[in-house]
Design an enzyme around this catalytic site. Structure first.
Site: not given
Length: 734
Positions: A89, A43
């Site tokens: 997200h 990430h």
């Protein structure tokens, strides 16, 4: 050297752990190990994608700030810049959909105002599993998908509406592959003067680090690592990794930061997002070639007994790290005090490029910022397409393409979840906040926002490729770019910049890495053909559950510039207008590959194609036609093909149309094929000659389809429907 057990390495492999030891020239302590685990996660580090992303064009004459900062910035004239970015997200929304989506919106907003820009528009791209049981989705999975969709939409609406930023556009798509692993991508656009753009890089020894905004809690700890692993059966146990948002506090934080952007006391601003304070310190110092010393005891906290590990890795929302000129901190703190916000001096910039954090007088970490932010491993892995891909592509769609045109098919498609009206969703969003919105959700292929004080408008769209990724991820990425470009071009605007979010499964299998590599290659090629730079973006990998990965889902946020907004082209036609198809006709069977019609028939194969050069010529032609006043209306062809596009235009206009297809074409392919690079244009009869002349001059194919008028949609002599019948199908609720 002692190799830590996997559970103690925070997701680091043995070789990565060894690299940490090499970077420190010693073994890390528990705090440092947590910092590396978060910062070297997929990430944060992009360790499987960074080597590929260098292919993508990022420069151009309008680019003011490219990838690597909080967001990208494009010159739009008169000293103004459009600043924009899209983020994912996905994993947080799969676990806690309301807060997952809400904090995704909050995070992307902070990326914009951190740059000194006022956020003026939000968009979103959403993917869910089917909402109703089917042969592939049982009742429990469908119920879970409905729960996820409801929570995500409510979270987006709740945060955006509260903070006062209009949500002006987006898309929603449904497929079995997203069951349990939704895609939630949020895009934000802001406006700033060139001289007010703030970058995120710490420099100048002795300058002060202010931590501002909310207090620090235990929510979101190791959220970056959570977002860098496949979703498993332990998803409920990962709920503490999801942040909790407070849009009212973010509104105060935004206004304070925008006020400060006009002061020379502030040198840099950085959002505390993934990996929290660790990431902000590492990225600020690494970009500035400096270091930092921090006293963690000075960090405001909302929970008792927090450890240095928790303080450094908390992802509590609505927090920023600001670099302030030494001696000016009281001036900056006074601004935050007016908004009742924390602004605590927690440390200072150092010349030595090392992060040193202390707690209770003890050194708890000593790490080179560059080692955390820039020196993460980069992987180039073996790549291979799925072994059955060629067999899938060889599926014969000719029998489907030869089906006679059917009203039942058209109404079925209009009512299908992937085509029906999105009004039940977007009516939950306030899309008129700020009085800039000229064209909002559902009213055009792109949203349109006025640039106040000028004649200009910005056209915005966010789009992905539907099911093409299952058949050709390279083409899917190229199609996403082309679709976004056509969306803004149909409004009369010239595409000027892209932000992207690449949502895929695990890259660690040959098939997964092949999909990632092909996706990047397709996006790069399309950007080169169009001459549009990618100035910001995000890569979200490991989007999969025990049932398998999601479809490769590249999402493109496109920004277009309309110099004279009075020349904007609507998505409608007028009574008596001639209706033309611009772009290469798609009357062959493979035009149905990846289409909604084929998928609903269980035909999940075929060989899709797209002529990028031809589509690029069309993208460049449309703004020219708009500027010359040739077009009365325009709408691009996408999900559902020509028939659905005509139906949507008829409903938007309140006027029917009579269409004739050329003799001998495959009716179903012609009406329901979804090959990209095509647009329906309406022109007054007096402008038809000009349309033909302009199109032929730049080698854009065109075909006259018919004339608008009456109260019915007539496609040849075999398919006709009243506008109320179309509306009834299209307004089917979720």
């Amino acid at each position: 050297m002692t190799i830590a057990a996997p559970a103690e390495r925070h997701g680091l492999t043995e070789s990565e752990y060894a690299a940490v030891v090499d970077a420190l020239d010693r073994e890390p302590n528990a705090v440092e190990l947590g910092m590396f685990g978060a910062m070297w996660s997929e990430h944060c580090a992009y360790k499987h994608s960074r080597a590929l992303l260098g292919r993508i064009p990022t420069g151009g004459p309008r680019v003011l700030v490219g990838p690597g900062e909080n967001a990208g910035a494009i010159d739009i004239g008169d000293g103004w810049a459009a600043i924009f970015k899209v983020e994912s997200h996905n994993h947080p929304s799969a676990v806690e959909p309301y807060q997952g989506a809400a904090t995704g919106v909050g995070g992307i907003i902070r990326d914009i105002f951190t740059m000194g820009a006022r956020p003026v528009a939000l968009l979103n791209s959403l993917r869910f599993g089917p909402l109703e049981p089917s042969s592939r989705t049982d009742a429990a999975a469908a119920a879970r998908n409905r729960y996820l969709m409801g929570g995500v939409v409510a979270g987006i609406a709740g945060y955006g509406n509260c903070i006062g930023i209009p949500d002006v556009g987006g898309e929603i798509f449904f497929d079995d592959s997203y069951s349990g692993n939704p895609v939630v991508n949020a895009m934000c656009l802001g406006l700033a003067r060139h001289d007010e753009i703030t970058l995120a890089r710490a420099a100048g020894a002795g300058n002060v680090l202010l931590l501002v905004g909310a207090s620090t809690g235990r929510d979101g700890i190791q959220g970056a690592s959570f977002a860098s692993a496949s979703l498993g059966e332990d998803r409920e146990e990962r709920r503490p990794a999801v942040q909790v948002g407070n849009p009212f506090l973010e509104k105060l934080l935004m206004e304070a930061c925008l006020e400060l952007a006009r002061l020379d006391a502030v040198l840099a601003m950085q959002d505390l997002g993934a990996a929290g304070l660790t990431c902000a310190l590492a990225e600020l110092s690494s970009r500035g070639g400096s270091g930092a010393e921090v006293n963690l005891d000075l960090v405001p906290r909302r929970e008792q007994g927090m450890t240095p590990y928790e303080v450094l890795l908390s992802e509590s929302q609505e927090r920023m790290l600001i670099v302030v000129r030494a001696g000016r901190e009281a001036e900056v703190q006074a601004v935050f005090a007016r908004y009742d916000l924390h602004a605590e001096a927690i440390g200072h910039v150092t010349d030595a490029p090392v992060l040193r954090c202390y707690s209770r007088g003890e050194l708890v970490c000593e790490v080179p910022g560059r080692a955390l932010a820039d020196d993460a491993p980069r992987y180039v892995l073996p790549a291979a397409p799925p072994p059955d891909l060629e067999t899938t592509r060889e599926l014969d769609l000719a029998p489907l393409a030869a089906e006679p045109p059917s009203l039942s098919t058209l109404l079925e498609l209009l009512a299908s979840p992937n085509i029906r009206s999105r009004q039940p969703v977007w009516r939950q969003y306030d899309h008129m906040n700020g009085t800039r919105t000229l064209v909002g959700p559902g009213a055009g292929d792109a949203a349109l926002l006025r640039v106040k004080g000028t004649t200009r408008a910005l056209a915005l769209s966010i789009d992905g490729p539907g099911r093409l990724g299952a058949l050709d991820p390279r083409l899917a990425a190229a199609a996403a770019v082309m679709e976004g470009a056509l969306n803004v071009a149909c409004s009369g605007a010239t595409p000027i910049g892209i932000t992207d979010c690449l949502n895929l499964g695990s890259p660690e299998s040959p098939e997964g890495y092949w999909q990632l590599s092909e996706t990047v290659a397709g996006m790069s090629h399309a950007c080169e053909v169009l001459g549009i730079p990618v100035v910001s973006g995000n890569v979200s990998l490991y989007n999969e559950t025990p049932d398998g990965p999601i479809l490769p889902t590249p999402v493109v946020g496109m920004v277009g510039l309309l110099e004279d907004r009075s020349r904007a082209v609507p998505m409608r036609w007028g009574d008596g207008d001639e209706i033309w198809l611009l772009g290469q006709p798609a009357f062959d069977a493979d035009a149905l590959a990846g289409s909604e019609m084929a998928w609903r028939r269980g035909l999940r194969g075929g060989r899709p194609s797209l002529d990028l050069d031809a589509a690029g010529r069309l993208v460049r032609l449309l703004p020219e036609l708009a500027a010359r006043g040739v077009l009365a209306g325009a709408h691009d062809l996408s999900v559902g093909g020509l028939a659905v596009a005509l139906a949507r235009l008829a409903m938007a206009s309140g006027i029917g149309v009579a269409i004739e297809l050329p003799d001998g074409v495959l009716a179903a392919a012609a009406l329901f094929g979804e090959r990209g690079g095509r647009v329906i244009a309406s022109v007054p009869p007096s402008r038809a000659v000009a349309l033909r002349r302009e199109a032929m001059a730049v080698r854009v194919e065109l075909l006259r389809l018919g004339t608008a008028g009456g109260g019915e949609l007539r496609l040849g002599t075999e398919l006709w429907a009243s506008l109320p019948a179309l509306e009834a199908a299209y307004r089917t609720g979720f």
